[in-house]
Design an enzyme around this catalytic site. Structure first.
Site, PDB file in Angstrom:
ATOM      1  N   GLU A 157       0.816  -1.218   0.000  1.00  0.00           N
ATOM      2  CA  GLU A 157       0.000   0.000   0.000  1.00  0.00           C
ATOM      3  C   GLU A 157       0.857   1.280   0.000  1.00  0.00           C
ATOM      4  O   GLU A 157       0.381   2.333   0.438  1.00  0.00           O
ATOM      5  CB  GLU A 157      -0.921   0.014   1.213  1.00  0.00           C
ATOM      6  N   HIS A 190      -0.514   5.521   7.701  1.00  0.00           N
ATOM      7  CA  HIS A 190      -1.661   4.658   7.391  1.00  0.00           C
ATOM      8  C   HIS A 190      -1.723   3.575   8.452  1.00  0.00           C
ATOM      9  O   HIS A 190      -0.711   2.917   8.732  1.00  0.00           O
ATOM     10  CB  HIS A 190      -1.541   4.023   6.016  1.00  0.00           C
ATOM     11  N   HIS A 237      -4.553   0.719  10.850  1.00  0.00           N
ATOM     12  CA  HIS A 237      -5.856   0.070  11.053  1.00  0.00           C
ATOM     13  C   HIS A 237      -6.246   0.273  12.511  1.00  0.00           C
ATOM     14  O   HIS A 237      -6.746  -0.628  13.165  1.00  0.00           O
ATOM     15  CB  HIS A 237      -5.768  -1.415  10.717  1.00  0.00           C
ATOM     16  N   HIS A 278     -11.525  -0.817   6.623  1.00  0.00           N
ATOM     17  CA  HIS A 278     -10.084  -1.041   6.461  1.00  0.00           C
ATOM     18  C   HIS A 278      -9.270  -0.328   7.547  1.00  0.00           C
ATOM     19  O   HIS A 278      -8.585  -0.977   8.325  1.00  0.00           O
ATOM     20  CB  HIS A 278      -9.699  -0.552   5.055  1.00  0.00           C
TER      21      HIS A 278
HETATM   22 ZN   LIG Z   1      -4.088  -0.948   5.244  1.00  0.00          ZN
END
Ligand SMILES: [Zn+2]
Length: 276
Positions: free
Chosen positions: A108, A127, A129, A198
């Site tokens: 990603e 980024h 979760h 996500h």
């Molecule tokens: Zn992710």
């Protein structure tokens, strides 16, 4: 043995020895980036793990101050384990331009490359979760702050649903440039975007700001969910836009370098203490 064969053998031996010496003298892993910035990037990974924002997944990047069209991001590795030698440099197409290029990279990484490309004022991206935030991406209830440490969230938190733009995508991951561009467009000039089903992505002008925002986004999600649950369907008195503006300008949150430094120092010391 003829004279010619003897000379060839000598030449091959010298060549093999030269190669062996070169291999011994080659650095184990070519490090990239200014050492203080790389050290902060490593610490940012460890703080985010220690604060429960990332687990084995999640990543943080920083723009290269010497070349704004490049950024630094670790090779694909659990954030808690990252070291300076893991840091790689990438261009906006996601191609490695420095660091240990023989290692796998995060699938990603296009989250980072396309946000850096689209938003020149942004110098750092997280980024994750982070778990308390995810529910706000799947309900109709807006994600608004109930305490001043989340005041940067005022003004709205956009929700990026990958399947709105890519209905045939096999999963919810941002694994290409066009998916990264869609996320960069959704986040716009906001500090945080939810990612439905996500996680979330947080941006900042510096590593310390983005870490501050990522940690307090998780804190804000917990507090807001608790307030909604306590209210039991009743009214929740969120921070008003004016209160958000005043608490930020008063230096209580991300508007203050002192506030960023104070929290970074606390979190970094906690990380160091756990290593002993
Ligand atoms: Zn992710």
């Amino acid at each position: 043995m003829s004279r010619l064969t003897f000379c060839t053998c000598i030449a091959e031996s010298v060549s093999a020895i030269t190669l062996a010496i070169s291999a011994m003298m080659a650095p184990a892993a070519a490090q990239v980036g200014p050492p203080p910035l790389v050290a902060d990037l490593v610490m940012a990974n460890h703080i985010l793990f220690d604060q429960g924002v990332v687990d084995g997944f999640g990543h943080v990047s920083v723009r290269n101050p010497a070349n704004p069209e490049r950024f630094f991001l670790s090779r694909a590795r659990a954030p808690s384990e990252i070291e300076a030698g893991d840091v790689m440099e990438f261009d906006f197409d996601g191609k490695p331009t420095g660091g240990p290029r023989d290692k796998p990279v995060y699938r990603e990484l296009f989250i980072h490359s396309e946000i850096f490309r689209a938003h020149p004022q942004i110098n750092a991206v997280v980024h994750s979760h982070s778990p308390a935030v995810i529910p706000f991406g799947v309900v109709e209830i807006p994600f608004r702050p109930v305490a001043q440490t989340g005041s940067f969230l005022c003004g709205g938190v956009p929700n990026f649903d990958l399947h709105d733009t890519f209905p045939d995508a096999a999963n919810l991951l941002v694994t290409s440039g066009d998916k990264g561009r869609a996320l960069a467009k959704t986040i716009g000039n906001r500090p945080v975007a939810l990612m439905r089903g996500h996680g979330n992505t947080v941006v900042g002008r510096s590593l310390k700001e983005v870490v501050f925002r990522a940690v307090f986004t998780e804190v804000a999600a917990k507090l807001t969910a608790q307030a909604i649950a306590l209210a039991g369907g009743g009214k929740v008195k969120y921070l008003s836009d004016k209160e958000c503006e005043l608490t930020t300008s008063a230096g209580q949150t991300s508007g203050s370098n002192e506030g960023l430094e104070r929290n970074w120092e606390t979190w970094a010391k906690q990380v160091e203490a756990k290593k002993r």
